[in-house]
Design an enzyme around this catalytic site. Sequence first.
Site, PDB file in Angstrom:
ATOM      1  N   ARG A 186       0.812  -1.234   0.000  1.00  0.00           N
ATOM      2  CA  ARG A 186       0.000   0.000   0.000  1.00  0.00           C
ATOM      3  C   ARG A 186       0.845   1.284   0.000  1.00  0.00           C
ATOM      4  NH1 ARG A 186      -2.394  -3.341  -1.431  1.00  0.00           N
ATOM      5  NH2 ARG A 186      -4.268  -4.323  -0.650  1.00  0.00           N
ATOM      6  N   CYS A 220     -10.508   0.190   3.164  1.00  0.00           N
ATOM      7  CA  CYS A 220      -9.925  -0.186   4.456  1.00  0.00           C
ATOM      8  C   CYS A 220      -9.353   1.037   5.154  1.00  0.00           C
ATOM      9  CB  CYS A 220      -8.825  -1.226   4.264  1.00  0.00           C
ATOM     10  SG  CYS A 220      -9.527  -2.832   3.913  1.00  0.00           S
ATOM     11  N   GLU A 233      -4.579   3.632   6.498  1.00  0.00           N
ATOM     12  CA  GLU A 233      -4.433   3.456   5.038  1.00  0.00           C
ATOM     13  C   GLU A 233      -5.122   4.632   4.340  1.00  0.00           C
ATOM     14  OE1 GLU A 233      -5.107  -0.479   3.437  1.00  0.00           O
ATOM     15  OE2 GLU A 233      -5.886   0.349   1.569  1.00  0.00           O
TER      16      GLU A 233
HETATM   17  C1  LIG Z   1     -15.874   0.485  -1.576  1.00  0.00           C
HETATM   18  C2  LIG Z   1     -14.365   0.615  -1.619  1.00  0.00           C
HETATM   19  C3  LIG Z   1     -13.591  -0.515  -1.834  1.00  0.00           C
HETATM   20  C4  LIG Z   1     -12.191  -0.410  -1.879  1.00  0.00           C
HETATM   21  N1  LIG Z   1     -11.455  -1.540  -2.090  1.00  0.00           N
HETATM   22  C5  LIG Z   1     -10.105  -1.443  -2.153  1.00  0.00           C
HETATM   23  C6  LIG Z   1      -9.297  -2.607  -2.389  1.00  0.00           C
HETATM   24  O1  LIG Z   1      -9.804  -3.713  -2.573  1.00  0.00           O
HETATM   25  N2  LIG Z   1      -7.960  -2.452  -2.445  1.00  0.00           N
HETATM   26  C7  LIG Z   1      -7.355  -1.237  -2.287  1.00  0.00           C
HETATM   27  O2  LIG Z   1      -6.124  -1.154  -2.354  1.00  0.00           O
HETATM   28  N3  LIG Z   1      -8.092  -0.122  -2.066  1.00  0.00           N
HETATM   29  C8  LIG Z   1      -9.447  -0.197  -2.005  1.00  0.00           C
HETATM   30  N4  LIG Z   1     -10.190   0.939  -1.784  1.00  0.00           N
HETATM   31  C9  LIG Z   1      -9.498   2.237  -1.589  1.00  0.00           C
HETATM   32  C10 LIG Z   1      -9.277   3.057  -2.872  1.00  0.00           C
HETATM   33  O3  LIG Z   1     -10.228   2.741  -3.862  1.00  0.00           O
HETATM   34  C11 LIG Z   1      -7.857   2.867  -3.416  1.00  0.00           C
HETATM   35  O4  LIG Z   1      -6.889   3.256  -2.469  1.00  0.00           O
HETATM   36  C12 LIG Z   1      -7.639   3.686  -4.687  1.00  0.00           C
HETATM   37  O5  LIG Z   1      -6.396   3.340  -5.248  1.00  0.00           O
HETATM   38  C13 LIG Z   1      -7.677   5.192  -4.447  1.00  0.00           C
HETATM   39  O6  LIG Z   1      -7.687   5.834  -5.706  1.00  0.00           O
HETATM   40  P1  LIG Z   1      -8.355   7.265  -5.876  1.00  0.00           P
HETATM   41  O7  LIG Z   1      -8.216   7.672  -7.283  1.00  0.00           O
HETATM   42  O8  LIG Z   1      -9.749   7.254  -5.332  1.00  0.00           O
HETATM   43  O9  LIG Z   1      -7.393   8.133  -4.961  1.00  0.00           O
HETATM   44  P2  LIG Z   1      -7.803   9.233  -3.878  1.00  0.00           P
HETATM   45  O10 LIG Z   1      -8.612   8.594  -2.810  1.00  0.00           O
HETATM   46  O11 LIG Z   1      -8.378  10.416  -4.536  1.00  0.00           O
HETATM   47  O12 LIG Z   1      -6.363   9.582  -3.297  1.00  0.00           O
HETATM   48  C14 LIG Z   1      -5.624   8.633  -2.557  1.00  0.00           C
HETATM   49  C15 LIG Z   1      -4.176   9.107  -2.441  1.00  0.00           C
HETATM   50  O13 LIG Z   1      -3.607   9.103  -3.736  1.00  0.00           O
HETATM   51  C16 LIG Z   1      -3.139  10.405  -4.083  1.00  0.00           C
HETATM   52  N5  LIG Z   1      -3.413  10.583  -5.510  1.00  0.00           N
HETATM   53  C17 LIG Z   1      -4.600  10.519  -6.152  1.00  0.00           C
HETATM   54  N6  LIG Z   1      -4.431  10.704  -7.485  1.00  0.00           N
HETATM   55  C18 LIG Z   1      -3.103  10.894  -7.670  1.00  0.00           C
HETATM   56  C19 LIG Z   1      -2.290  11.152  -8.810  1.00  0.00           C
HETATM   57  N7  LIG Z   1      -2.793  11.257 -10.052  1.00  0.00           N
HETATM   58  N8  LIG Z   1      -0.953  11.309  -8.631  1.00  0.00           N
HETATM   59  C20 LIG Z   1      -0.408  11.223  -7.384  1.00  0.00           C
HETATM   60  N9  LIG Z   1      -1.126  10.972  -6.268  1.00  0.00           N
HETATM   61  C21 LIG Z   1      -2.458  10.815  -6.413  1.00  0.00           C
HETATM   62  C22 LIG Z   1      -3.902  11.370  -3.194  1.00  0.00           C
HETATM   63  O14 LIG Z   1      -3.170  12.561  -2.967  1.00  0.00           O
HETATM   64  C23 LIG Z   1      -4.052  10.534  -1.935  1.00  0.00           C
HETATM   65  O15 LIG Z   1      -2.871  10.623  -1.151  1.00  0.00           O
HETATM   66  C24 LIG Z   1     -11.586   0.856  -1.709  1.00  0.00           C
HETATM   67  C25 LIG Z   1     -12.378   1.996  -1.541  1.00  0.00           C
HETATM   68  C26 LIG Z   1     -13.757   1.880  -1.478  1.00  0.00           C
HETATM   69  C27 LIG Z   1     -14.593   3.129  -1.301  1.00  0.00           C
END
Ligand SMILES: Cc1cc2nc3c(=O)[nH]c(=O)nc-3n(C[C@H](O)[C@H](O)[C@H](O)COP(=O)(O)OP(=O)(O)OC[C@H]3O[C@@H](n4cnc5c(N)ncnc54)[C@H](O)[C@@H]3O)c2cc1C
Length: 301
Positions: A169, A218, A288
């Site tokens: 992660r 998570c 996380e």
């Molecule tokens: C229902 C649900 C289920 C999920 N299941 C999982 C799972 O199975 N496994 C898992 O790992 N995660 C899971 N997640 C968490 C999440 O979806 C992941 O961590 C995902 O990768 C976050 O991506 P995001 O675009 O939403 O990032 P954001 O939530 O918008 O940002 C997360 C982090 O990434 C950074 N970030 C975002 N975009 C960029 C970019 N372009 N460049 C640099 N940094 C950036 C942000 O600054 C922040 O620090 C789940 C979430 C939900 C709501």
Amino acid sequence: MLISLPKVRGIYRYNVPMSKMTWLNVGGQADVLFKPRDIEDLVCFIKNTELPINVIGATSNIIVRDSGIRGITVKLGKEFAYIKCKGNNSIIAGGAALLSNLAYFAEKQQISGLEFLVGIPGTVGGGIEMNAGAYGSDIASVVQSIKAVNLEDGNLYEFSSKEMGYVYRGHNLKGQWIFVEAEFKGVSSEHEIILSRLKEVIDKKNKSQPVKGKTAGCMFKNPKDYQAWKLIDESGCRGLNNGGAKISKKHCNFLLNYNNATASDLENLGNKVRDAVKDKFNVELEWEIRVLGGGFYSRIS
Ligand SMILES: Cc1cc2nc3c(=O)[nH]c(=O)nc-3n(C[C@H](O)[C@H](O)[C@H](O)COP(=O)(O)OP(=O)(O)OC[C@H]3O[C@@H](n4cnc5c(N)ncnc54)[C@H](O)[C@@H]3O)c2cc1C
């Protein structure tokens, strides 16, 4: 506050309520939300501003604090949501492409290995930052190279997966980055096999996680040799409330906004859980979920 901003080809929006945008439906206003038109626009913007910059993706892993986000919040828009074939089982995707779309695109190309992404509601950029993963696979296992803009010098760089120094992660790249594009690689397979894996992932997720709730996935990383949800459960925190925030009964490592929670209800509840686990097991849980806001460069990582 009057902020002077560089001339760009993309879009600025002012005083944007993050509660309308985030998966958890909480958060104060972002002073300025910037959606660059393309990589050059982003580069030019960064080179011409001294303002603090945060980046968000689909906001599926973020609590934005009630005080909002000062400075600039960059969100890559539809111009960065492309997904295309490169040949030889490789796929190029922009930083704003949804991970689930990437999984379905791979299926269409008969490329296997990316099925686990179908249940992760984030973007390519967010997935790269978090090294998102599920069921024994993670971004590190399928990404080949990454294009990233540095927030200090505004230059565009390219990294191999090895150079990212991926860990569970997270990654070990030094500095602050915006991930704008990545190349993924899978292995050749057949539609039926890939489709059945996609279905398996979706079924597992629906059964075990509150995927339709207002959540951010998570809450805590699994500590070495432990599963966070078990520690939380055995500390008596399953179903615990704080204001409108609640620990899911279905999966007790999931934090829910179940009744008009504020960001501080959610963050405080998470901290209560962390304290309960520390008291009972002497294990420190590490967030996380990332917390944004409450000052400049306030990323918790
Ligand atoms: C229902 C649900 C289920 C999920 N299941 C999982 C799972 O199975 N496994 C898992 O790992 N995660 C899971 N997640 C968490 C999440 O979806 C992941 O961590 C995902 O990768 C976050 O991506 P995001 O675009 O939403 O990032 P954001 O939530 O918008 O940002 C997360 C982090 O990434 C950074 N970030 C975002 N975009 C960029 C970019 N372009 N460049 C640099 N940094 C950036 C942000 O600054 C922040 O620090 C789940 C979430 C939900 C709501």
